[in-house]
Enzyme design. Structure first.
Site, PDB file in Angstrom:
ATOM      1  N   CYS A   1      37.306  45.859  38.673  1.00  0.00           N
ATOM      2  CA  CYS A   1      37.879  45.406  39.938  1.00  0.00           C
ATOM      3  C   CYS A   1      37.444  43.965  40.238  1.00  0.00           C
ATOM      4  O   CYS A   1      36.282  43.716  40.539  1.00  0.00           O
ATOM      5  CB  CYS A   1      37.408  46.345  41.052  1.00  0.00           C
ATOM      6  SG  CYS A   1      37.640  45.733  42.708  1.00  0.00           S
TER       7      CYS A   1
ATOM      8  N   CYS B   1      35.688  43.458  43.562  1.00  0.00           N
ATOM      9  CA  CYS B   1      34.301  43.946  43.566  1.00  0.00           C
ATOM     10  C   CYS B   1      33.373  42.912  42.936  1.00  0.00           C
ATOM     11  O   CYS B   1      32.283  42.651  43.458  1.00  0.00           O
ATOM     12  CB  CYS B   1      34.190  45.274  42.811  1.00  0.00           C
ATOM     13  SG  CYS B   1      35.088  46.642  43.564  1.00  0.00           S
TER      14      CYS B   1
END
Length: 132
Positions: free
Chosen positions: A47, A50
């Site tokens: 991600c 993230c």
């Protein structure tokens, strides 16, 4: 005081969360960070949001002079997270839409949240921590 971190996966979350909740009154701030698992081949998160948000969040929390607890809850690999019936997507308390999601937990409930597109913004993290 140092930042207190504890990690959980979907399968371990309930037990870890119970302990987190029982210790919450001892801390100034209690946060839950829902984030993506690391890819085994690269040891990096799948991600990009993230990857961008995690260092900013950790820096902010580690610089606090208050007792802060952080429960890092890993949502799984990309196919697991993409499932519309993922446990944290359908959970009535968390209602996750994206990762990362940073949640302020206070008095047994969600008091504030920053979702994927804003979880890396320092001013928003400061505002979340100031929520009382």
């Amino acid at each position: 005081m140092p930042l207190k971190r504890v990690d959980a996966t979907v399968s371990t979350f309930n037990a870890v969360f119970e302990k987190f909740k029982s210790e919450a009154p001892n801390n100034k701030n209690n946060l839950i960070l829902f984030l993506a698992d690391n890819e085994p081949s690269t040891n990096r998160s799948w991600c990009p949001d993230c990857v961008r948000a995690e260092p900013v969040i950790y820096k902010k929390l580690e610089s606090s002079s208050d007792d802060v607890a952080l429960l890092r809850a890993y949502v799984g690999d990309r196919p697991t997270w993409r499932n519309p019936l993922h446990p944290w997507r359908v959970d009535s308390t968390f209602k996750l839409k994206g990762v990362p999601t940073l949640i302020l937990w206070e008095n047994g409930e969600v008091k504030g949240r920053l979702e994927d597109h804003e979880a890396h913004i320092e001013k928003k993290i400061d505002s979340l921590l100031a929520t009382k």
